[in-house]
Design a protein around this motif. Structure first.
Motif, mmCIF file in Angstrom:
data_model
loop_
_atom_site.group_PDB
_atom_site.id
_atom_site.type_symbol
_atom_site.label_atom_id
_atom_site.label_comp_id
_atom_site.label_asym_id
_atom_site.label_seq_id
_atom_site.Cartn_x
_atom_site.Cartn_y
_atom_site.Cartn_z
ATOM 1 N N LEU A 190 0.559 -1.325 -0.109
ATOM 2 C CA LEU A 190 0.338 -0.476 0.315
ATOM 3 C C LEU A 190 0.764 1.585 -0.012
ATOM 4 C CD1 LEU A 190 -3.471 1.041 0.213
ATOM 5 C CD2 LEU A 190 -2.833 1.123 2.324
ATOM 6 N N THR A 191 2.165 1.481 0.437
ATOM 7 C CA THR A 191 2.616 2.452 0.837
ATOM 8 C C THR A 191 3.734 2.380 -0.564
ATOM 9 O OG1 THR A 191 2.617 2.325 2.901
ATOM 10 C CG2 THR A 191 5.288 3.537 2.258
ATOM 11 N N VAL A 192 4.209 2.034 -1.047
ATOM 12 C CA VAL A 192 4.460 1.790 -3.117
ATOM 13 C C VAL A 192 3.686 2.031 -3.416
ATOM 14 C CG1 VAL A 192 5.274 0.264 -4.086
ATOM 15 C CG2 VAL A 192 6.474 -0.077 -1.993
ATOM 16 N N ILE A 193 2.249 1.563 -3.828
ATOM 17 C CA ILE A 193 1.566 2.275 -5.142
ATOM 18 C C ILE A 193 0.792 3.135 -4.591
ATOM 19 C CG2 ILE A 193 0.932 -0.038 -5.595
ATOM 20 C CD1 ILE A 193 -1.996 0.523 -4.627
ATOM 21 N N MET A 194 1.253 3.975 -3.657
ATOM 22 C CA MET A 194 0.108 5.218 -2.684
ATOM 23 C C MET A 194 0.196 5.960 -3.533
ATOM 24 S SD MET A 194 -2.322 6.177 -0.997
ATOM 25 C CE MET A 194 -2.786 4.244 -0.866
ATOM 26 N N PRO A 195 1.581 6.389 -4.385
ATOM 27 C CA PRO A 195 2.091 7.507 -4.829
ATOM 28 C C PRO A 195 1.778 7.875 -6.571
ATOM 29 C CG PRO A 195 4.342 6.804 -3.798
ATOM 30 C CD PRO A 195 3.239 6.364 -3.277
ATOM 31 N N PHE A 196 1.361 6.393 -7.398
ATOM 32 C CA PHE A 196 0.360 6.493 -7.436
ATOM 33 C C PHE A 196 -0.727 6.357 -7.636
ATOM 34 C CE2 PHE A 196 5.024 4.261 -7.987
ATOM 35 C CZ PHE A 196 5.332 4.792 -8.223
ATOM 36 N N HIS A 197 -1.317 5.359 -7.193
ATOM 37 C CA HIS A 197 -2.721 5.774 -7.242
ATOM 38 C C HIS A 197 -3.547 6.906 -6.552
ATOM 39 C CE1 HIS A 197 -6.795 4.603 -4.866
ATOM 40 N NE2 HIS A 197 -6.617 5.293 -4.995
ATOM 41 N N LYS A 198 -3.240 7.963 -6.428
ATOM 42 C CA LYS A 198 -3.974 8.931 -6.887
ATOM 43 C C LYS A 198 -3.487 9.415 -8.355
ATOM 44 C CE LYS A 198 -3.374 10.818 -2.225
ATOM 45 N NZ LYS A 198 -5.142 10.907 -1.710
ATOM 46 N N LEU A 199 -2.535 9.566 -8.698
ATOM 47 C CA LEU A 199 -2.207 9.906 -9.856
ATOM 48 C C LEU A 199 -3.550 9.054 -10.819
ATOM 49 C CD1 LEU A 199 -0.998 11.542 -12.262
ATOM 50 C CD2 LEU A 199 0.615 9.765 -12.177
ATOM 51 N N VAL A 200 -3.695 8.015 -11.216
ATOM 52 C CA VAL A 200 -4.162 6.612 -11.787
ATOM 53 C C VAL A 200 -5.747 7.319 -11.649
ATOM 54 C CG1 VAL A 200 -4.647 4.051 -11.912
ATOM 55 C CG2 VAL A 200 -2.337 4.659 -11.991
ATOM 56 N N VAL A 201 -5.811 6.615 -10.706
ATOM 57 C CA VAL A 201 -7.780 7.278 -10.237
ATOM 58 C C VAL A 201 -8.138 8.826 -10.760
ATOM 59 C CG1 VAL A 201 -9.131 7.196 -8.608
ATOM 60 C CG2 VAL A 201 -7.593 6.348 -8.546
ATOM 61 N N ARG A 202 -7.117 10.185 -11.030
ATOM 62 C CA ARG A 202 -7.740 10.927 -11.478
ATOM 63 C C ARG A 202 -7.961 10.660 -12.486
ATOM 64 N NH1 ARG A 202 -7.338 15.456 -8.427
ATOM 65 N NH2 ARG A 202 -6.689 15.253 -6.211
ATOM 66 N N ASN A 203 -6.663 10.243 -13.378
ATOM 67 C CA ASN A 203 -6.884 9.628 -14.821
ATOM 68 C C ASN A 203 -7.613 9.065 -15.338
ATOM 69 O OD1 ASN A 203 -5.980 8.257 -17.537
ATOM 70 N ND2 ASN A 203 -4.329 9.860 -17.324
ATOM 71 N N MET A 204 -7.861 8.006 -14.280
ATOM 72 C CA MET A 204 -8.936 7.170 -14.552
ATOM 73 C C MET A 204 -10.124 7.944 -14.883
ATOM 74 S SD MET A 204 -7.906 3.704 -13.192
ATOM 75 C CE MET A 204 -9.502 2.900 -12.997
ATOM 76 N N MET A 205 -10.361 8.864 -13.941
ATOM 77 C CA MET A 205 -12.131 9.099 -13.910
ATOM 78 C C MET A 205 -12.297 10.934 -14.761
ATOM 79 S SD MET A 205 -13.174 7.783 -10.534
ATOM 80 C CE MET A 205 -14.066 9.888 -10.528
ATOM 81 N N GLY A 206 -11.106 10.651 -14.972
ATOM 82 C CA GLY A 206 -11.016 11.938 -16.052
ATOM 83 C C GLY A 206 -12.275 11.465 -17.911
ATOM 84 N N ARG A 207 -11.451 10.219 -17.844
ATOM 85 C CA ARG A 207 -12.067 8.895 -19.190
ATOM 86 C C ARG A 207 -13.830 9.097 -19.309
ATOM 87 N NH1 ARG A 207 -10.103 4.697 -19.351
ATOM 88 N NH2 ARG A 207 -9.692 4.843 -21.670
ATOM 89 N N ILE A 208 -14.395 9.678 -17.453
ATOM 90 C CA ILE A 208 -15.991 9.193 -17.976
ATOM 91 C C ILE A 208 -16.370 10.045 -18.742
ATOM 92 C CG2 ILE A 208 -18.054 9.229 -16.485
ATOM 93 C CD1 ILE A 208 -16.139 7.981 -13.848
ATOM 94 N N VAL A 209 -15.868 11.140 -18.731
ATOM 95 C CA VAL A 209 -16.851 11.977 -20.282
ATOM 96 C C VAL A 209 -16.474 12.155 -21.327
ATOM 97 C CG1 VAL A 209 -17.529 13.727 -18.259
ATOM 98 C CG2 VAL A 209 -14.988 13.985 -19.086
ATOM 99 N N GLU A 210 -15.438 10.938 -22.058
ATOM 100 C CA GLU A 210 -15.110 11.192 -22.656
ATOM 101 C C GLU A 210 -16.648 10.056 -23.583
ATOM 102 O OE1 GLU A 210 -11.607 9.303 -23.147
ATOM 103 O OE2 GLU A 210 -10.006 10.380 -22.158
ATOM 104 N N PRO A 211 -16.267 10.499 -24.564
ATOM 105 C CA PRO A 211 -17.575 8.981 -25.751
ATOM 106 C C PRO A 211 -16.726 7.979 -24.911
ATOM 107 C CG PRO A 211 -16.485 11.634 -26.809
ATOM 108 C CD PRO A 211 -15.579 10.799 -26.015
ATOM 109 N N ALA A 212 -18.233 7.555 -25.359
ATOM 110 C CA ALA A 212 -17.859 5.765 -25.656
ATOM 111 C C ALA A 212 -17.221 5.176 -25.960
ATOM 112 C CB ALA A 212 -19.505 4.981 -25.291
ATOM 113 N N ARG A 213 -16.291 4.080 -25.482
ATOM 114 C CA ARG A 213 -15.026 3.259 -27.294
ATOM 115 C C ARG A 213 -16.198 1.915 -27.561
ATOM 116 N NH1 ARG A 213 -13.013 5.850 -23.611
ATOM 117 N NH2 ARG A 213 -11.282 6.439 -22.227
#
Length: 162
Positions: free
Chosen positions: A139-162
């Motif tokens: 958990l400690t090792v992945i935490m710096p990546f977690h927030k970056l990945v989740v923010r990126n993934m959330m931003g993709r919700i408003v993109e048109p369906a693939r």
């Protein structure tokens, strides 16, 4: 539409989703009138993501395999099938819960869709319960990546369906 993903105070009943969770965070994106249910929102978040996230997941799988940890696609069949590498544990139109239990930690991802037809929002909440030193270290090792990945993934919700 400008996509702003912001960290918010988690609004879930943590004990009902993952009793004893030691880590919980949540991110929210306003999606306007975009009509998606929880499964569609989760699918847009995790399927066909950027190569850099795919590469991080591959690296993670290589690094954790010697420790006997589950890698993408391993484990018992999920009641609601899979979305990307996440087993769906429960689902309604407004909420999807995915995740799995492993020897080092258990995690849940909760995707909630709320609001009215003109002003909808999606909240993604992550809960983690560690079991041992390996889980806490992971958990400690992945935490710096977690927030970056989740923010990126959330931003993709408003993109048109693939």
């Amino acid at each position: 539409m400008t996509t702003t993903v912001r960290e918010v105070t988690p609004e879930v009943q943590a004990d009902a989703l993952l009793a004893g969770a030691q880590f919980i965070d949540a991110f929210r994106v306003e999606i306007g009138a975009t009509g998606v249910n929880a499964r569609e929102a989760c699918t847009r978040m995790v399927v066909d993501g950027p190569r850099w996230i795919e590469m991080l997941l591959r690296l993670r799988n290589i690094l954790v395999r010697p420790f006997g940890l589950k890698t993408s696609g391993e484990g018992a069949p999920a009641p609601g099938g899979m979305i990307g590498l996440f087993p769906v544990l429960s689902e309604t139109h407004e909420r999807l819960v995915a995740g799995f239990d492993d020897s080092h930690l258990d995690f849940r991802i909760v995707v909630d869709v709320s609001g009215n037809a003109a002003s909808r929002r999606v909240t993604s909440t992550t809960l983690v319960r560690t079991h041992n030193l390996l889980g806490r270290t992971y958990l400690t090792v992945i935490m710096p990546f977690h927030k970056l990945v989740v923010r990126n993934m959330m931003g993709r919700i408003v993109e048109p369906a693939r």
